[in-house]
Design a protein around this motif. Sequence first.
Motif, PDB file in Angstrom:
ATOM      1  N   MET A 221      13.524 -14.529  -6.839  1.00 27.48           N
ATOM      2  CA  MET A 221      14.742 -14.213  -7.556  1.00 27.48           C
ATOM      3  C   MET A 221      15.757 -13.591  -6.615  1.00 27.48           C
ATOM      4  SD  MET A 221      15.211 -14.839 -10.694  1.00 27.48           S
ATOM      5  CE  MET A 221      14.414 -15.049 -12.199  1.00 27.48           C
ATOM      6  N   LYS A 222      16.985 -13.892  -6.863  1.00 29.03           N
ATOM      7  CA  LYS A 222      18.063 -13.313  -6.073  1.00 29.03           C
ATOM      8  C   LYS A 222      18.146 -11.805  -6.315  1.00 29.03           C
ATOM      9  CE  LYS A 222      20.878 -17.435  -6.037  1.00 29.03           C
ATOM     10  NZ  LYS A 222      22.178 -18.021  -6.231  1.00 29.03           N
ATOM     11  N   LYS A 223      18.464 -11.079  -5.262  1.00 28.86           N
ATOM     12  CA  LYS A 223      18.574  -9.629  -5.367  1.00 28.86           C
ATOM     13  C   LYS A 223      19.707  -9.215  -6.298  1.00 28.86           C
ATOM     14  CE  LYS A 223      19.174  -5.501  -2.612  1.00 28.86           C
ATOM     15  NZ  LYS A 223      19.393  -4.930  -1.302  1.00 28.86           N
ATOM     16  N   ASN A 224      20.755  -9.989  -6.337  1.00 32.78           N
ATOM     17  CA  ASN A 224      21.914  -9.626  -7.149  1.00 32.78           C
ATOM     18  C   ASN A 224      21.934 -10.365  -8.495  1.00 32.78           C
ATOM     19  OD1 ASN A 224      22.437 -12.086  -6.026  1.00 32.78           O
ATOM     20  ND2 ASN A 224      24.562 -11.655  -5.537  1.00 32.78           N
ATOM     21  N   PHE A 225      20.748 -10.586  -9.049  1.00 27.03           N
ATOM     22  CA  PHE A 225      20.605 -11.173 -10.379  1.00 27.03           C
ATOM     23  C   PHE A 225      20.575 -10.055 -11.416  1.00 27.03           C
ATOM     24  CE2 PHE A 225      17.195 -12.430 -13.562  1.00 27.03           C
ATOM     25  CZ  PHE A 225      18.084 -13.015 -14.435  1.00 27.03           C
ATOM     26  N   TYR A 226      21.390 -10.204 -12.456  1.00 24.49           N
ATOM     27  CA  TYR A 226      21.464  -9.233 -13.539  1.00 24.49           C
ATOM     28  C   TYR A 226      21.188  -9.933 -14.860  1.00 24.49           C
ATOM     29  CZ  TYR A 226      23.583  -6.086 -10.202  1.00 24.49           C
ATOM     30  OH  TYR A 226      23.797  -5.291  -9.113  1.00 24.49           O
TER      31      TYR A 226
ATOM     32  N   LEU B  25      13.244  -8.984 -12.260  1.00 18.59           N
ATOM     33  CA  LEU B  25      14.337  -8.261 -11.639  1.00 18.59           C
ATOM     34  C   LEU B  25      14.072  -6.770 -11.829  1.00 18.59           C
ATOM     35  CD1 LEU B  25      17.473  -8.471 -13.937  1.00 18.59           C
ATOM     36  CD2 LEU B  25      15.222  -9.030 -14.684  1.00 18.59           C
TER      37      LEU B  25
ATOM     38  N   ASN C  10      18.766  -3.653 -12.920  1.00 15.78           N
ATOM     39  CA  ASN C  10      19.599  -4.841 -13.082  1.00 15.78           C
ATOM     40  C   ASN C  10      19.559  -5.403 -14.502  1.00 15.78           C
ATOM     41  OD1 ASN C  10      19.746  -4.419 -10.329  1.00 15.78           O
ATOM     42  ND2 ASN C  10      19.651  -6.578  -9.825  1.00 15.78           N
TER      43      ASN C  10
ATOM     44  N   SER D  43      14.268 -18.612 -14.010  1.00 14.73           N
ATOM     45  CA  SER D  43      14.130 -18.562 -12.541  1.00 14.73           C
ATOM     46  C   SER D  43      14.808 -19.750 -11.878  1.00 14.73           C
ATOM     47  CB  SER D  43      12.654 -18.532 -12.139  1.00 14.73           C
ATOM     48  OG  SER D  43      12.049 -17.335 -12.525  1.00 14.73           O
TER      49      SER D  43
END
Length: 135
Positions: free
Chosen positions: A1-6, A51, A55, A130
């Motif tokens: 998962m992307k770190k900047n996923f909210y 996440l 987030n 995902s």
Amino acid sequence: MKKNFYAVILSGGSGERFWPLSTPEHPKQFLSVFGGKSLLRQSVERLEGMLPRENILIVTGKALAKATSKELPELPKKNILLEPCRRDTAAAVATACTEVGKRGGDDAVAAILTADHLMKNEKAFREILSLAVDS
């Protein structure tokens, strides 16, 4: 998962749809309709491991902020966003996306979810989410 996923969970409402079970003070997202946990609790738990808790953002009305914090004590208080006014979904989504942009920058990804959905196949939900976030 992307770190900047909210993940943004919309959790407003007036408590009218499941009346008499739901009320303005205790709307449907706080009801334990399926599985002994509130719909809001299930919505948050469905995201576990996907996440960081930091987030997960909840958008709700001012009148429900305290009940939301009580239901989800593990979430930072700053993650409970208040709707600017009781209008419709668009205002709540705009509020959340503004906050996601501030926190995650221009390449942040937000999944807009609701606090009142039943997901029978959580594995499929997580796989599809995902795929969407990573594409």
